[in-house]
Design an enzyme around this catalytic site. Structure first.
Site, mmCIF file in Angstrom:
data_model
loop_
_atom_site.group_PDB
_atom_site.id
_atom_site.type_symbol
_atom_site.label_atom_id
_atom_site.label_comp_id
_atom_site.label_asym_id
_atom_site.label_seq_id
_atom_site.Cartn_x
_atom_site.Cartn_y
_atom_site.Cartn_z
ATOM 1 N N LYS A 75 -0.944 -0.859 -4.497
ATOM 2 C CA LYS A 75 -2.173 -0.118 -4.158
ATOM 3 C C LYS A 75 -1.771 1.327 -3.907
ATOM 4 C CE LYS A 75 -4.720 0.040 0.203
ATOM 5 N NZ LYS A 75 -5.430 -0.776 1.223
ATOM 6 N N GLY A 99 -4.483 -4.614 5.718
ATOM 7 C CA GLY A 99 -3.418 -4.426 6.704
ATOM 8 C C GLY A 99 -3.672 -3.165 7.499
ATOM 9 N N ASP A 117 -7.094 3.060 -3.184
ATOM 10 C CA ASP A 117 -7.848 3.098 -1.926
ATOM 11 C C ASP A 117 -8.111 4.545 -1.549
ATOM 12 O OD1 ASP A 117 -8.981 2.706 0.558
ATOM 13 O OD2 ASP A 117 -7.219 1.752 1.470
ATOM 14 N N LYS A 127 -2.844 4.988 -2.520
ATOM 15 C CA LYS A 127 -3.813 5.769 -1.764
ATOM 16 C C LYS A 127 -4.185 6.972 -2.620
ATOM 17 C CE LYS A 127 -3.980 3.597 2.237
ATOM 18 N NZ LYS A 127 -5.245 3.058 2.788
ATOM 19 N N GLU A 148 -11.112 0.883 -3.721
ATOM 20 C CA GLU A 148 -11.446 0.536 -2.341
ATOM 21 C C GLU A 148 -12.081 1.729 -1.627
ATOM 22 O OE1 GLU A 148 -7.953 -0.973 -0.408
ATOM 23 O OE2 GLU A 148 -8.842 -0.983 1.591
ATOM 24 N N LYS A 192 -10.249 -7.442 7.151
ATOM 25 C CA LYS A 192 -9.333 -7.056 8.232
ATOM 26 C C LYS A 192 -9.917 -7.632 9.510
ATOM 27 C CE LYS A 192 -7.665 -2.651 6.352
ATOM 28 N NZ LYS A 192 -7.804 -1.175 6.443
ATOM 29 N N SER A 252 0.854 -1.181 0.000
ATOM 30 C CA SER A 252 0.000 0.000 0.000
ATOM 31 C C SER A 252 0.897 1.239 0.000
ATOM 32 C CB SER A 252 -0.883 -0.044 1.257
ATOM 33 O OG SER A 252 -1.663 1.123 1.372
ATOM 34 N N ASP A 264 -13.931 -1.731 2.513
ATOM 35 C CA ASP A 264 -13.043 -1.939 3.659
ATOM 36 C C ASP A 264 -13.805 -1.431 4.889
ATOM 37 O OD1 ASP A 264 -11.145 -1.577 5.697
ATOM 38 O OD2 ASP A 264 -9.651 -0.600 4.458
HETATM 39 O O1 OSB Z 1 -7.322 1.514 4.436
HETATM 40 O O2 OSB Z 1 -6.212 -0.229 4.092
HETATM 41 C C1 OSB Z 1 -6.354 0.830 4.695
HETATM 42 C C2 OSB Z 1 -3.322 1.419 6.944
HETATM 43 C C3 OSB Z 1 -3.924 1.952 8.066
HETATM 44 C C4 OSB Z 1 -5.284 2.150 8.051
HETATM 45 C C5 OSB Z 1 -6.049 1.816 6.928
HETATM 46 C C6 OSB Z 1 -5.441 1.255 5.808
HETATM 47 C C7 OSB Z 1 -4.053 1.099 5.811
HETATM 48 C C8 OSB Z 1 -3.304 0.618 4.667
HETATM 49 C C9 OSB Z 1 -1.960 -0.001 4.920
HETATM 50 O O3 OSB Z 1 -3.658 0.750 3.516
HETATM 51 C C10 OSB Z 1 -1.989 -1.464 4.822
HETATM 52 C C11 OSB Z 1 -0.747 -2.113 5.396
HETATM 53 O O4 OSB Z 1 0.243 -2.202 4.670
HETATM 54 O O5 OSB Z 1 -0.781 -2.544 6.560
HETATM 55 MG MG MG Z 2 -8.500 0.523 2.983
#
Ligand code: OSB
Ligand code: MG
Length: 372
Positions: free
Chosen positions: A160, A289, A187, A162, A212, A261, A134, A237
């Site tokens: 991915k 994650g 995302d 953001k 996402e 998650k 991510s 999510d």
């Molecule tokens: O939205 O997936 C998410 C991290 C913290 C809170 C929300 C998210 C995330 C990530 C990181 O996208 C995922 C990871 O590498 O742990």
């Molecule tokens: Mg997410």
């Protein structure tokens, strides 16, 4: 198994690089760990709540409070199996991440005493899992391309990005132009509204695996409306708090993919039921994650080996997050992480390092809380 006491510990861990999302920038983690102490042995759990209630309504101080005052008193000094934790905590509404952390610790203790791994318990069908990464919002397109290039060189199998309003079509276009047809998804962490649907449909040109959580968590029906305008599959999510939320979202066409998650849904057992539901409905899932340490990562990697986890997860290697992990590090090999095979989580915690980064600790037993 009798739950005799629970040790709570807050640790401070700097991230290797700032991680920016539409809800803020993170440079370090303040993690709540729980250790279940039972008459049969001990187990570890990790609470994935962040410092601020900006990803969800949960946050780490709140999780610690609700565990001490409302959740653990319902569990302590009782004969208990991991499967009984969620039913006993059912009277407390919400607080899924706090609930998940203690269920995880009890499950770890239980499986360690049985000599059984998380992977075996979940019905893992592979011994390593495909990993994605991510990528946070970057200061510039040049920084983004450098960061993505570095991860691809390390072998990550899916990127991915953001996104947020003002950082969406251009970064996706730039990554596609530079890196070709690498598996790519985005995302939004709830940063858009239904009025942005036509703008987000511009992403359809780039062949993304999914988009996402474009809108806020309660806007499940609006996601079904957006899905009529945006052709890229929508993945939820934040909206998916439970098996029921997953079933409803799939039923109304709000998502074609689900990010699982365990913390967000109240634990690995509920997450496993969501996996089964999605398998039944033909909805692929992938492991999300929350910047976990080696404890949470061990459970997540094990769950990601279940059959319907058909997309690479945000289960990146330890060094993507931390200079030094609190367990043996998870190391990427050909874009994959190995599923631990030892009893329980199958990792061991470096207690000496843990002590050195502990900012608070407490122990809750039948006689109450002791801090020190
Ligand atoms: O939205 O997936 C998410 C991290 C913290 C809170 C929300 C998210 C995330 C990530 C990181 O996208 C995922 C990871 O590498 O742990
Ligand atoms: Mg997410």
């Amino acid at each position: 198994m009798k739950l005799q006491a629970v040790e709570l510990r807050r640790i401070h861990l700097p991230l290797v690089a700032p991680f920016e999302t539409s809800f803020g920038v993170q440079t370090e983690r303040d993690v709540l760990l729980v250790k279940a102490i039972t008459d049969a042995g001990e187990g570890w759990g990790e609470c994935v709540a962040g410092e601020e209630p900006t990803y969800s309504s949960e946050y780490v101080d709140g999780a610690q409070h609700v565990l001490i005052h409302h959740l653990l008193p319902r569990l302590l000094d009782r004969e208990l199996a991991a499967a009984e934790v969620a039913p006993l905590l059912h009277p407390v509404h919400g607080h899924n991440m706090a609930k998940a952390s203690i269920e995880m610790a009890v499950l770890d203790a239980e499986l360690r005493t049985q000599g059984r791994s998380f992977g075996s318990f979940f019905g893992a069908v592979r011994d390593e899992v495909d990993c994605g990464v991510s990528v946070g919002i970057q200061p510039s397109i040049a920084d983004l391309l450098r960061t993505v290039g570095g991860y691809l060189d390390q072998g990550y199998r899916r990127i991915k990005l953001k996104i947020k309003p003002g950082w969406d079509v251009e970064p996706v276009r730039a990554v596609r132009e530079k890196f070709g047809d690498v598996p790519l998804q985005v995302d939004a962490n709830t940063a858009y509204t239904l009025a942005d649907a036509e703008h987000l449909a511009l992403l359809d040109a780039f062949g993304l695996l999914l988009i996402e959580q474009p809108m806020r968590e309660e806007l499940v029906f609006a996601h079904a409306e957006m899905a009529k305008i945006v052709r890229t599959p929508i993945c939820l999510d934040e909206s998916i708090h439970s098996w029921q939320a997953a079933a409803d979202a799939i039923q109304i066409g709000a998502c074609r993919v689900i990010n699982v998650k365990p913390g967000r849904v109240g634990g690995y057992l509920e997450a496993s039921r969501i996996h089964d539901l999605c398998a039944d409905r033909g909805v692929p899932v992938w492991m999300g994650g929350m910047l976990e340490t080696g404890i949470g990562r061990a459970g997540n990697v094990a769950m990601a080996a279940m059959p319907n986890f058909t997309l690479p997860g945000d289960t990146s290697a330890s060094d993507r997050y931390y200079h030094r992990d609190i367990t043996e590090p998870f190391v990427l090999r050909e874009g994959r992480l190995k599923v631990p095979t030892g009893p329980g989580l199958g990792v061991s915690v470096d207690e000496e390092f843990l002590e050195s980064i502990t900012t608070w600790e407490g122990r809750l037993g039948p006689a109450g809380l002791k801090t020190g």
